[in-house]
Design a protein around this motif. Structure first.
Motif, short mmCIF file in Angstrom:
data_model
loop_
_atom_site.label_atom_id
_atom_site.label_comp_id
_atom_site.label_asym_id
_atom_site.label_seq_id
_atom_site.Cartn_x
_atom_site.Cartn_y
_atom_site.Cartn_z
N GLY A 119 0.79 -1.31 0.04
CA GLY A 119 0.12 0.06 -0.08
C GLY A 119 0.83 1.35 0.17
O GLY A 119 0.22 2.28 0.28
N ILE A 120 2.21 1.08 -0.17
CA ILE A 120 3.22 2.45 -0.21
C ILE A 120 3.31 2.70 -1.55
O ILE A 120 3.74 2.12 -2.55
N VAL A 121 2.94 4.36 -1.79
CA VAL A 121 3.10 4.71 -2.92
C VAL A 121 4.75 5.11 -3.51
O VAL A 121 5.22 5.82 -2.65
N THR A 122 5.27 4.57 -4.27
CA THR A 122 6.53 4.94 -4.62
C THR A 122 6.66 5.77 -5.94
O THR A 122 7.82 6.32 -6.37
N TYR A 123 5.52 6.36 -6.45
CA TYR A 123 5.81 7.07 -7.73
C TYR A 123 4.18 7.49 -7.84
O TYR A 123 3.29 6.96 -7.94
N ALA A 124 4.25 8.69 -8.06
CA ALA A 124 2.66 9.49 -8.15
C ALA A 124 2.89 10.56 -9.29
O ALA A 124 3.81 11.41 -8.98
N SER A 125 2.12 10.65 -10.20
CA SER A 125 2.20 11.70 -11.15
C SER A 125 0.91 12.28 -11.63
O SER A 125 -0.18 11.31 -11.75
N GLU A 126 0.42 13.52 -11.89
CA GLU A 126 -0.69 13.90 -12.55
C GLU A 126 -0.24 14.09 -14.14
O GLU A 126 0.37 14.84 -14.61
N LEU A 127 -1.01 13.17 -14.70
CA LEU A 127 -0.72 12.94 -16.38
C LEU A 127 -1.56 14.10 -17.03
O LEU A 127 -0.91 14.53 -18.03
N ASP A 128 -2.54 14.52 -16.46
CA ASP A 128 -3.43 15.60 -17.03
C ASP A 128 -4.32 16.09 -15.76
O ASP A 128 -4.31 15.51 -14.55
N ASP A 129 -4.98 17.32 -15.93
CA ASP A 129 -5.84 17.78 -14.93
C ASP A 129 -6.76 16.47 -14.63
O ASP A 129 -7.45 15.77 -15.43
N SER A 130 -7.00 16.20 -13.34
CA SER A 130 -7.94 14.98 -12.98
C SER A 130 -7.60 13.71 -13.39
O SER A 130 -8.42 12.91 -13.56
N LEU A 131 -6.28 13.51 -13.72
CA LEU A 131 -5.90 12.07 -14.22
C LEU A 131 -4.80 11.73 -13.43
O LEU A 131 -3.51 12.01 -13.66
N GLU A 132 -4.97 11.06 -12.20
CA GLU A 132 -3.87 10.78 -11.26
C GLU A 132 -3.28 9.43 -11.39
O GLU A 132 -3.84 8.26 -11.22
N LEU A 133 -1.70 9.08 -11.47
CA LEU A 133 -1.15 7.80 -11.61
C LEU A 133 -0.49 7.68 -10.24
O LEU A 133 0.17 8.46 -9.68
N TYR A 134 -0.76 6.31 -9.78
CA TYR A 134 -0.05 6.13 -8.32
C TYR A 134 0.61 4.53 -8.71
O TYR A 134 -0.01 3.65 -9.13
N ARG A 135 1.85 4.37 -8.27
CA ARG A 135 2.52 3.21 -8.22
C ARG A 135 2.61 2.82 -6.98
O ARG A 135 3.19 3.68 -6.12
N PHE B 203 0.51 15.87 -22.32
CA PHE B 203 0.61 15.32 -20.89
C PHE B 203 1.25 16.41 -19.93
O PHE B 203 2.28 16.97 -20.53
N LYS B 204 0.90 16.21 -18.55
CA LYS B 204 1.28 17.27 -17.72
C LYS B 204 2.81 16.72 -17.00
O LYS B 204 3.65 17.28 -16.90
N HIS B 205 2.55 15.42 -16.62
CA HIS B 205 3.56 14.55 -15.88
C HIS B 205 3.93 15.46 -14.62
O HIS B 205 5.34 15.69 -14.60
N THR B 206 3.00 15.89 -13.97
CA THR B 206 3.41 16.77 -12.66
C THR B 206 3.76 15.74 -11.52
O THR B 206 2.90 15.08 -11.13
N ARG B 207 4.82 15.69 -10.89
CA ARG B 207 4.76 14.72 -9.65
C ARG B 207 4.03 15.17 -8.47
O ARG B 207 3.99 16.33 -8.21
N LEU B 208 3.32 14.17 -7.96
CA LEU B 208 2.49 14.40 -6.97
C LEU B 208 3.32 13.87 -5.61
O LEU B 208 3.91 12.84 -5.86
N SER B 209 3.19 14.43 -4.43
CA SER B 209 3.74 13.77 -3.40
C SER B 209 2.38 13.03 -2.74
O SER B 209 1.54 13.67 -2.22
N ALA B 210 2.57 11.77 -2.48
CA ALA B 210 1.50 10.82 -1.87
C ALA B 210 2.27 9.66 -1.24
O ALA B 210 3.31 9.00 -1.80
N GLU B 211 1.79 9.25 0.14
CA GLU B 211 2.57 8.16 0.85
C GLU B 211 1.58 6.88 0.48
O GLU B 211 1.91 5.79 0.47
#
Lengths: 466, 466
Positions: free
Chosen positions: A106-122, A451-459
């Motif tokens: 359950g630990i996020v090791t990569y998070a990125s906003e690909l576009d407005d309102s489109l969030e990717l979490y590894r 694509f925006k590819h803005t890094r998000l900070s999330a645990e």
């Protein structure tokens, strides 16, 4: 599909399929419930102690006959005994310790906003179904079951046949404990025979990782017989290199500890490499200390010649100092024997180690920062140490809280492996957009999005609930 | 050891050993020098363009004969052509792009003070020697060489035999470029035959990872014939699940894009799962949109029955809507065909996907947060998406800058793999203590030291110099 039939008319596929189904069903089970399962295992172990000791006694009696007939070593016999010293209490404490470790999933090791309102979490998650094959010590069944449950993996376990009576009962304890939780009792299963292992090695549609703990030949034999990825625990051929600038006190302490602290361990040193410029200074002092500790030295010509001037001559010199043969430098002695050679430079030491070591752990003793840096970068091993004993290569000493094993491979996990060696990751992508998100809107043409590819900070992943 | 002899009297072992030696020698080479090598490759490609196009023409002429004889598909033929469209320029730009990516090596991912003056660093580093086996497109030689050099790995490359003339020259370009750097020219090598691949698959003492890009059968065949770890790129059997609460607009857009944006891609949807409560609402609208896009629908009984009320009846209904057979749900269509079924709950959708999908990428269309959470946690796939097309599963779209491939395994790297899929890690331990550090000083007894295990914050290892 395997057609080998097993006792009780279940097949390898039945075992693997039921374990994989239990794994998949467990994905919605909370971390707290997994910890509860471990506490239940401890409780059930305490309640069943007498029966387990009776079963263990049966294994020991059968083993005693083997020892007397010369077919089993006394060291193997000792490892079977669950009543010896603090072994039982350590096993119970180990279950509690693992329960109390942080959840590796359950630990996020990569998070990125690909576009407005489109969030990717590894996000870290269990691997799936593990097949773990290990040595005779029966308590390993409990250790591995605890690690698997904690990390969210199902597991099929195969111990040494010498401990079959004990492990059968330990397996029953685990299943009874699981039946008091929402985890299926087929989540952890044990098997008893090599034929079952062979049949399971074919079932890569169910089993995701094989973990063999044992000899090099066990690991290679399994690698030769399966498509399933293998995380092996094999040889340790570790070396210590005494650089031209080595401090004599550090050299003596580090070499002695690396060789003699526990010679049978895979992180003990087997080879000593000496810079030729310190053959008449540091090396004789180190050699004297080694001989005083009853270490046998297999020396190449320069290191042997350098010892001819030792004065006074150590009393065990003639019995403990011998010329080496080339195979000495590829041998894991696992005893109080050390292969020694001289080299002319740190670059030669790096080349020698890369060609001869098992890429486990290697150490340089040096006062020169450039040599330390070159050694740590250039030596292609899981551990590269400066002025510290090779014996530090260990999951507990590294601070992982527990150790799944020491991986001699370099894929997925390398060196001492903690709980995080039992997890992989998945990508979760969520659109919060009014219309969802589609790829066709992105591209190079007019009116297309970028694509925006803005890094998000999330645990953790914000939209998951337990 | 292999005894197959190769053209020019070198053996598989010669190739592998020289590449591994080049890898080990490269460990002290700076990141800047590796980037320089990529710029040199681009320069040499530009200087050699005419000769490469002549070689490519030879491959194309030979392929033309195969196409005319019906032994080669025209799509394969097109992939061979290096002069087509912007392919040449894209290849050059790709080399520059990879050169400009951040260095994936040397990054600290765990740092801890084990004791006063005893520091442990886990730091990313190259894996070693890669064996990469790929399809006919000749530009992949340059792509993979660039990725390998950037990440510090040596590589042996095997392309499709149809592009042998071109890849031989591209390989020469790489070696010429490397000869202008401090990286050995044996660092990147190409081979041409399957016999060479077979011989190399035996050499696990030199080769650290095999990366086959191609069909399921290629990947399985390699897994069956080597002890070396395999990072495979195989099937994509992706699904979209329309939840009870699915928004009709999102459902139409996401299903259409997932199926029709690029049907031949591994991240295109092959199966549509419809909650039974929306069979007469969302499903008919989605079906109409799919039929308008000429998608063939293979339907189970409930989804087929639900379409009988469609009004007006789409003109291609009778040709494009058929009852499904069970194998439809395990088929990767890779074309405008979609298998459809109804299920009664999100839990059933999760179970169906886990039993039938290839664990690549699966999507839920829903307005219900609990369903989204359950789906993302419960579906055991590399990608679990909410209201977003399965086609987003891609290294570039994820923001990795480049893509090594999409891993269908779950060990080491899973899903779209960027440069960090080509690195592993090693542990560096440094004692700054006056006497170095030994294990014998730690333990439970009187006067023994305890481990501190204080986390350090570090992005790079402080004592390394280039």
């Amino acid at each position: 599909m395997s057609s080998i039939s097993f006792p009780g008319d279940y097949t390898a596929e039945d075992i693997a399929k039921s374990a994989k189904t239990a794994f998949q069903a467990s994905q919605l089970i909370s971390s707290a419930e997994r910890a509860k399962a471990l506490h239940e295992i401890r409780r059930e172990l305490e309640a069943t102690k007498d029966d387990i000791m009776v079963a263990n006694k049966k294994d020991l009696e059968a083993a005693q006959i083997e020892v007397e007939a010369g077919r089993m070593s006394s060291s193997l016999f000792k490892r079977l005994d669950l009543g010896k010293g603090e072994k039982w209490d350590s096993m119970l404490q180990g279950v509690t310790d693992v329960a109390n470790l942080p959840d590796p999933t359950g630990i996020v090791t990569y998070a990125s906003e690909l576009d407005d309102s489109l969030e990717l979490y590894r996000v870290s998650c269990p691997i799936g179904l593990l097949l773990v094959i290990f040595e005779a010590r029966p308590e390993v069944v409990i250790n591995i079951a605890a690690l698997a449950i904690k990390s969210g993996n199902a597991a099929i376990l195969k111990g040494g046949k010498e401990s079959n009576e004990t492990t059968r009962l330990l397996s029953k304890v685990i299943q009874t404990a699981l039946s008091r939780t929402s985890i299926s009792s087929t989540y952890i299963q044990t098997i008893q025979t090599r034929a079952e292992v062979s049949a399971l090695l074919e079932l890569d549609q169910y089993i995701d990782l094989v973990i063999p703990r044992g000899s090099n030949s066990l690991v290679r034999n399994i690698q030769n017989n399966t498509r399933i990825p293998v995380m092996g625990h094999a040889d340790g051929l570790c070396s210590v290199y005494l650089d031209e600038s080595a401090d004599i006190g550090k050299a003596m302490r580090v070499v002695l500890d690396s060789k003699t602290d526990y010679p049978a361990a895979c992180n003990a040193a087997e080879t000593l490499i000496v810079h030729e410029n310190i053959l008449s200074t540091v090396w004789p002092a180190v050699a004297k200390a080694l001989l005083a500790a009853e270490v046998n030295l297999l020396c190449d010509t320069p290191t042997l010649t350098a010892l001819s001037a030792l004065s006074p001559v150590p009393t065990n010199f003639t019995t403990h100092v011998q010329p080496s043969t080339p195979d000495a430098y590829t041998t894991e002695h696992l005893s109080l024997t050390l292969s020694v050679l001289a080299i002319p430079s740190v670059a030669d030491a790096i080349r020698f180690i890369n060609a001869h070591s098992s890429h486990h752990t290697d150490c340089i003793v040096t006062e020169d920062p450039a040599a330390a840096s070159a050694f740590c970068r250039g030596v292609d091993s899981a551990g590269t140490f400066v002025n510290a004993s090779t014996r530090f290569a260990d999951g507990f000493r590294y601070g992982f809280g527990t150790e799944v094993g020491i991986s001699t491979g370099r894929i997925h996990a390398r060196g001492p492996v903690g709980l995080e060696g039992l997890v992989t990751y998945k990508y979760m992508l969520r659109s919060k957009g009014e219309n969802g998100h589609i790829v066709g809107e992105f591209g190079a043409g007019e009116g297309k999005k970028q694509f925006k590819h803005t890094r998000l900070s999330a645990e953790t992943v914000p939209f998951l609930t337990e």
